[in-house]
Design a protein around this motif. Structure first.
Motif, mmCIF file in Angstrom:
data_model
loop_
_atom_site.group_PDB
_atom_site.id
_atom_site.type_symbol
_atom_site.label_atom_id
_atom_site.label_comp_id
_atom_site.label_asym_id
_atom_site.label_seq_id
_atom_site.Cartn_x
_atom_site.Cartn_y
_atom_site.Cartn_z
ATOM 1 N N ASP A 66 0.820 -1.206 0.000
ATOM 2 C CA ASP A 66 0.000 0.000 0.000
ATOM 3 C C ASP A 66 0.859 1.264 0.000
ATOM 4 N N THR A 67 1.939 1.262 0.767
ATOM 5 C CA THR A 67 2.807 2.448 0.814
ATOM 6 C C THR A 67 3.465 2.697 -0.545
ATOM 7 N N GLN A 101 1.553 6.546 -7.030
ATOM 8 C CA GLN A 101 0.430 7.388 -7.461
ATOM 9 C C GLN A 101 0.764 8.868 -7.304
ATOM 10 N N LYS A 102 1.457 9.197 -6.229
ATOM 11 C CA LYS A 102 1.805 10.588 -5.953
ATOM 12 C C LYS A 102 2.893 11.089 -6.907
ATOM 13 N N ILE A 162 0.841 4.207 -2.936
ATOM 14 C CA ILE A 162 0.629 5.627 -2.636
ATOM 15 C C ILE A 162 1.783 6.465 -3.175
#
Length: 138
Positions: free
Chosen positions: A108-109, A115-116, A112
């Motif tokens: 998940d990290t 995506q960022k 993120i």
């Protein structure tokens, strides 16, 4: 490295089977919950082998990058760009990209972060430099 990337007249060679094989050999070995650095490490050995193989063809490795690129919420791809110079000091670029990979392979990290940032790049050092550094530490 900035000098290499911004150099005028960088010759981009047609992707050869040895270059594109970097991805075909390692595609499909991703596991769940991977960090972005783990993905880069999967390709590391094959990229080192490719660099050494190209140097046997009398090309001098100058530098390169391995990239992980966000495509959308369900997929990402990887690619690499390797820069060499031939005996005449002409630039030679070797590059290839993977097929889209599932975002579900990432922690998940990592999802993120990707995506960022949209693109995460890793410098590709010459394989011999890493071995020499390891020997100096002994």
């Amino acid at each position: 490295m900035k000098e290499v990337i911004s150099a005028v007249g960088v010759a981009s060679k047609v992707v050869e089977s040895a270059v594109s094989s970097v991805f075909s050999i390692v595609d499909g070995i991703f596991k769940s919950n991977m960090e972005l650095t783990e993905i880069a490490n999967i390709y590391s050995k094959r990229l080192d082998e490719l660099i050494l193989s190209e140097e046997k063809k009398e090309l001098k490795y100058v530098g390169g990058t391995f990239n992980i690129i966000y495509l959308n919420d369900v997929a990402f791809e990887t690619n690499f760009e390797l820069y060499f110079q031939d005996k005449a000091k002409s630039w030679v670029k070797k590059e290839a990209k993977s097929k889209p990979q599932k975002m579900s392979f990432l922690k998940d990290t990592a999802k993120i972060e990707l995506q960022k940032l949209k693109k995460v790049s890793f410098e590709i050092d010459h394989p011999k430099e890493e071995k020499e550094d390891a020997n100096e530490q002994l």
